[in-house]
Design an enzyme around this catalytic site. Structure first.
Site, PDB file in Angstrom:
ATOM      1  N   ASP A  41       3.993  -4.243   6.704  1.00 41.65           N
ATOM      2  CA  ASP A  41       4.503  -5.503   7.279  1.00 41.65           C
ATOM      3  C   ASP A  41       4.527  -6.657   6.270  1.00 41.65           C
ATOM      4  OD1 ASP A  41       1.784  -5.711   7.285  1.00 41.65           O
ATOM      5  OD2 ASP A  41       1.598  -6.229   9.410  1.00 41.65           O
ATOM      6  N   GLY A  42       3.632  -6.632   5.265  1.00 44.46           N
ATOM      7  CA  GLY A  42       3.690  -7.644   4.206  1.00 44.46           C
ATOM      8  C   GLY A  42       5.006  -7.559   3.450  1.00 44.46           C
ATOM      9  N   SER A  43       5.359  -6.345   3.074  1.00 45.47           N
ATOM     10  CA  SER A  43       6.618  -6.127   2.348  1.00 45.47           C
ATOM     11  C   SER A  43       7.815  -6.532   3.204  1.00 45.47           C
ATOM     12  CB  SER A  43       6.746  -4.653   1.964  1.00 45.47           C
ATOM     13  OG  SER A  43       5.648  -4.267   1.177  1.00 45.47           O
ATOM     14  N   VAL A  51      17.093   8.229   0.516  1.00 43.95           N
ATOM     15  CA  VAL A  51      17.970   7.072   0.270  1.00 43.95           C
ATOM     16  C   VAL A  51      18.943   7.388  -0.869  1.00 43.95           C
ATOM     17  CG1 VAL A  51      17.989   4.704  -0.654  1.00 43.95           C
ATOM     18  CG2 VAL A  51      16.370   5.323   1.161  1.00 43.95           C
ATOM     19  N   LYS A 111     -26.815  18.632  21.920  1.00 43.01           N
ATOM     20  CA  LYS A 111     -26.066  18.573  20.654  1.00 43.01           C
ATOM     21  C   LYS A 111     -27.040  18.380  19.505  1.00 43.01           C
ATOM     22  CE  LYS A 111     -21.696  16.816  22.312  1.00 43.01           C
ATOM     23  NZ  LYS A 111     -20.706  15.755  22.315  1.00 43.01           N
ATOM     24  N   ASP A 145       0.494   1.075  12.091  1.00 41.38           N
ATOM     25  CA  ASP A 145       0.260  -0.170  12.836  1.00 41.38           C
ATOM     26  C   ASP A 145       1.508  -1.051  12.914  1.00 41.38           C
ATOM     27  OD1 ASP A 145       0.340  -0.701  10.149  1.00 41.38           O
ATOM     28  OD2 ASP A 145      -1.341  -2.095  10.143  1.00 41.38           O
ATOM     29  N   ARG A 175       1.538  -5.182  -5.671  1.00 37.72           N
ATOM     30  CA  ARG A 175       1.512  -6.414  -4.895  1.00 37.72           C
ATOM     31  C   ARG A 175       1.944  -7.514  -5.856  1.00 37.72           C
ATOM     32  NH1 ARG A 175      -2.597  -3.358  -1.871  1.00 37.72           N
ATOM     33  NH2 ARG A 175      -1.656  -3.235   0.182  1.00 37.72           N
ATOM     34  N   THR A 194       3.106   3.418   5.767  1.00 36.36           N
ATOM     35  CA  THR A 194       1.676   3.053   5.784  1.00 36.36           C
ATOM     36  C   THR A 194       0.918   4.104   6.590  1.00 36.36           C
ATOM     37  OG1 THR A 194       0.058   1.575   6.799  1.00 36.36           O
ATOM     38  CG2 THR A 194       2.273   1.388   7.628  1.00 36.36           C
ATOM     39  N   ILE A 195      -0.287   4.420   6.137  1.00 36.81           N
ATOM     40  CA  ILE A 195      -1.048   5.444   6.864  1.00 36.81           C
ATOM     41  C   ILE A 195      -1.674   4.882   8.139  1.00 36.81           C
ATOM     42  CG2 ILE A 195      -1.558   6.748   4.760  1.00 36.81           C
ATOM     43  CD1 ILE A 195      -4.495   5.703   5.080  1.00 36.81           C
ATOM     44  N   ASP A 196      -1.626   3.550   8.316  1.00 32.57           N
ATOM     45  CA  ASP A 196      -2.303   2.935   9.471  1.00 32.57           C
ATOM     46  C   ASP A 196      -1.536   3.079  10.788  1.00 32.57           C
ATOM     47  OD1 ASP A 196      -4.298   2.131   7.798  1.00 32.57           O
ATOM     48  OD2 ASP A 196      -3.541   0.099   7.529  1.00 32.57           O
ATOM     49  N   GLY A 237      -8.261   1.586   8.359  1.00 27.28           N
ATOM     50  CA  GLY A 237      -7.763   0.949   9.586  1.00 27.28           C
ATOM     51  C   GLY A 237      -8.475  -0.371   9.812  1.00 27.28           C
ATOM     52  N   ARG A 238      -7.992  -1.444   9.122  1.00 25.37           N
ATOM     53  CA  ARG A 238      -8.653  -2.749   9.280  1.00 25.37           C
ATOM     54  C   ARG A 238      -8.305  -3.376  10.617  1.00 25.37           C
ATOM     55  NH1 ARG A 238      -7.767  -3.724   3.607  1.00 25.37           N
ATOM     56  NH2 ARG A 238      -9.707  -3.143   2.619  1.00 25.37           N
ATOM     57  N   ARG A 282      13.941   9.846  -2.019  1.00 22.90           N
ATOM     58  CA  ARG A 282      14.903  10.949  -2.203  1.00 22.90           C
ATOM     59  C   ARG A 282      16.032  10.876  -1.187  1.00 22.90           C
ATOM     60  NH1 ARG A 282      15.053  15.922   0.459  1.00 22.90           N
ATOM     61  NH2 ARG A 282      15.726  17.761  -0.717  1.00 22.90           N
ATOM     62  N   SER A 316     -25.930  18.175  16.163  1.00 25.96           N
ATOM     63  CA  SER A 316     -25.323  17.367  15.092  1.00 25.96           C
ATOM     64  C   SER A 316     -24.185  16.569  15.705  1.00 25.96           C
ATOM     65  CB  SER A 316     -24.777  18.251  13.984  1.00 25.96           C
ATOM     66  OG  SER A 316     -23.697  19.014  14.480  1.00 25.96           O
ATOM     67  N   GLY A 321       0.837  -1.208   0.000  1.00 27.09           N
ATOM     68  CA  GLY A 321       0.000   0.000   0.000  1.00 27.09           C
ATOM     69  C   GLY A 321       0.867   1.252   0.000  1.00 27.09           C
TER      70      GLY A 321
HETATM   71  P1  ADP Z   1       2.129  -4.078   2.792  1.00 30.24           P
HETATM   72  O1  ADP Z   1       3.600  -4.090   2.614  1.00 30.24           O
HETATM   73  O2  ADP Z   1       1.533  -2.723   2.575  1.00 30.24           O
HETATM   74  O3  ADP Z   1       1.691  -4.744   4.099  1.00 30.24           O
HETATM   75  P2  ADP Z   1       1.226  -6.477   1.298  1.00 30.24           P
HETATM   76  O4  ADP Z   1       0.823  -7.232   2.510  1.00 30.24           O
HETATM   77  O5  ADP Z   1       0.331  -6.507   0.122  1.00 30.24           O
HETATM   78  O6  ADP Z   1       1.469  -4.916   1.583  1.00 30.24           O
HETATM   79  O7  ADP Z   1       2.671  -7.017   0.852  1.00 30.24           O
HETATM   80  C1  ADP Z   1       3.337  -6.459  -0.261  1.00 30.24           C
HETATM   81  C2  ADP Z   1       4.073  -7.538  -1.021  1.00 30.24           C
HETATM   82  O8  ADP Z   1       5.065  -8.148  -0.166  1.00 30.24           O
HETATM   83  C3  ADP Z   1       3.230  -8.701  -1.490  1.00 30.24           C
HETATM   84  O9  ADP Z   1       2.515  -8.418  -2.675  1.00 30.24           O
HETATM   85  C4  ADP Z   1       4.276  -9.770  -1.714  1.00 30.24           C
HETATM   86  O10 ADP Z   1       4.948  -9.578  -2.948  1.00 30.24           O
HETATM   87  C5  ADP Z   1       5.257  -9.488  -0.561  1.00 30.24           C
HETATM   88  N1  ADP Z   1       4.952 -10.415   0.534  1.00 30.24           N
HETATM   89  C6  ADP Z   1       4.026 -10.288   1.503  1.00 30.24           C
HETATM   90  N2  ADP Z   1       3.998 -11.369   2.308  1.00 30.24           N
HETATM   91  C7  ADP Z   1       4.933 -12.223   1.818  1.00 30.24           C
HETATM   92  C8  ADP Z   1       5.380 -13.534   2.178  1.00 30.24           C
HETATM   93  N3  ADP Z   1       4.845 -14.180   3.220  1.00 30.24           N
HETATM   94  N4  ADP Z   1       6.365 -14.097   1.438  1.00 30.24           N
HETATM   95  C9  ADP Z   1       6.910 -13.441   0.398  1.00 30.24           C
HETATM   96  N5  ADP Z   1       6.515 -12.220  -0.013  1.00 30.24           N
HETATM   97  C10 ADP Z   1       5.548 -11.611   0.683  1.00 30.24           C
END
Ligand code: ADP
Length: 328
Positions: free
Chosen positions: A107-109, A27, A218, A134, A76, A130-132, A175-176, A25, A220, A15
């Site tokens: 955290d996914g990345s 980096v 109140k 979190d 993604r 991330t804007i969350d 904010g999920r 910039r 509103s 995201g």
């Molecule tokens: P964010 O970084 O915003 O949390 P995502 O959760 O969509 O976003 O993760 C971004 C990318 O990171 C994914 O599309 C994928 O390429 C990589 N990624 C996430 N989880 C894994 C994983 N368990 N193993 C390998 N790559 C991952």
């Protein structure tokens, strides 16, 4: 600076959030400062697998500190979740002579980066974007402050129309899993109620509180609802429920959606991005790997990626109390 690194790559992944450009910039310019080459990778891990690299120089990042989004694009990528995909990514980095990777994302990345590091011993450093807000290990993530200001600005505008018509507005914000944005923007915009994923006060309490507000004069009200709130209803279901039980209210719903991710980064996010980018590059030059850069007590710090991923960034209990007091 001890490690003899000559080339670093930077990417934005997952995201997007305001401040990512300011981090790119930083980096790139820190690399130039230390006489290291820097390459940008387009579209996160997808570009890494496709070999979509671009040489970055101090001048190629002119006039982007003030821009929202990311000039390197974000994506993604399912393929990076597979060992085969990561193998191609590794080969591309070796072919380009890149010796370390800086990932700006969530955290996914970071999970992807950590797995990549485990498999190939490849140096990686994360910058939280991330804007969350979190992510464990940093008081603030890039883009959070900007998003807060965007949300407060929008709620101020909604309040103008709400008060003109004696209406109750449910405003859904992003904010999920985390309520930082909802809670802080809600307090900042003077919301009457704030529903966040971290606490479930139940629908009854919401009705009581709204009824109390109405009786106390109140005319509103604004209820800020985080996407992941725990009442079991979506924001439209919530509005319907309240309308049924409190027929005196004229209710509207506003889902803020992706506008929260856009816009020029705030000064806070630009400064944070600049500081984090310097730390990320200099950590690599010190031979560090598998860390996330963060800020705590106004000091730039490193947290191991696995802790950043597994840890939880707790909601501010004192601010919850402040919020309760303010809605009297
Ligand atoms: P964010 O970084 O915003 O949390 P995502 O959760 O969509 O976003 O993760 C971004 C990318 O990171 C994914 O599309 C994928 O390429 C990589 N990624 C996430 N989880 C894994 C994983 N368990 N193993 C390998 N790559 C991952």
């Amino acid at each position: 600076m001890s490690k003899n690194i000559k080339k670093i790559a930077v990417m934005t992944s997952g995201g997007d959030s305001p401040g990512m450009n300011a981090a790119i910039r930083s980096v790139v310019r820190t690399c130039a400062f230390h006489n290291i080459e820097c390459v940008g990778i387009y579209r996160g891990y997808q570009g890494l697998i496709d070999g979509d690299f671009v040489e970055m120089t101090a001048r190629s990042v002119s006039n982007i500190i003030n821009k929202g989004g990311t000039i390197l694009k974000s994506a993604r990528c399912k393929l990076f979740r597979t060992p085969e995909g990561r193998n191609v990514a590794h080969k591309n980095l070796l072919k380009e002579g890149v010796e370390a990777l800086i990932v700006i994302g969530g955290d996914g990345s970071f999970t992807g980066a950590m797995i990549f590091n485990q498999e190939y011993g490849y140096p990686v450093i994360g910058i939280p974007g991330t804007i969350d807000n979190d992510i464990y290990g940093t008081k603030y993530t890039l883009g959070y402050d900007t998003a807060l200001n965007t949300v407060v600005d929008v709620i101020d505008k909604i309040r103008d129309t709400a008060s003109s018509h004696n209406r109750l507005f449910f405003v859904e914000v992003m904010g999920r899993d985390a309520g930082h944005l909802a809670l802080n923007a809600g307090v900042g915009a003077g919301a009457e109620e704030i529903l966040i994923p971290e606490e479930n006060l139940g629908l009854e309490r919401l009705l009581e509180s709204l009824e109390r507000s109405r009786k106390s004069g109140k005319t509103s009200s604004i209820v800020v609802v985080a996407e992941g709130h725990k009442t079991g209803e979506n924001v439209f279901g919530l509005a319907e429920y309240v309308e049924k039980n409190l027929p005196n209210y004229d209710i509207r719903v506003s889902v803020l959606g992706h506008l929260q991710r856009g816009g020029a980064p705030s000064c806070f996010d630009r400064v944070l991005a600049s500081r984090m980018g310097v730390k990320a590059v200099e950590s690599i030059l010190e031979g560090k790997s598998n860390y996330m850069v963060g800020i705590n007590n106004d000091t730039i710090v490193l947290t191991p990626l696995d802790q950043a991923i597994k840890g939880k960034s707790e909601i501010d209990a004192d601010l919850l109390r402040v919020s309760d007091i303010m809605t009297i």
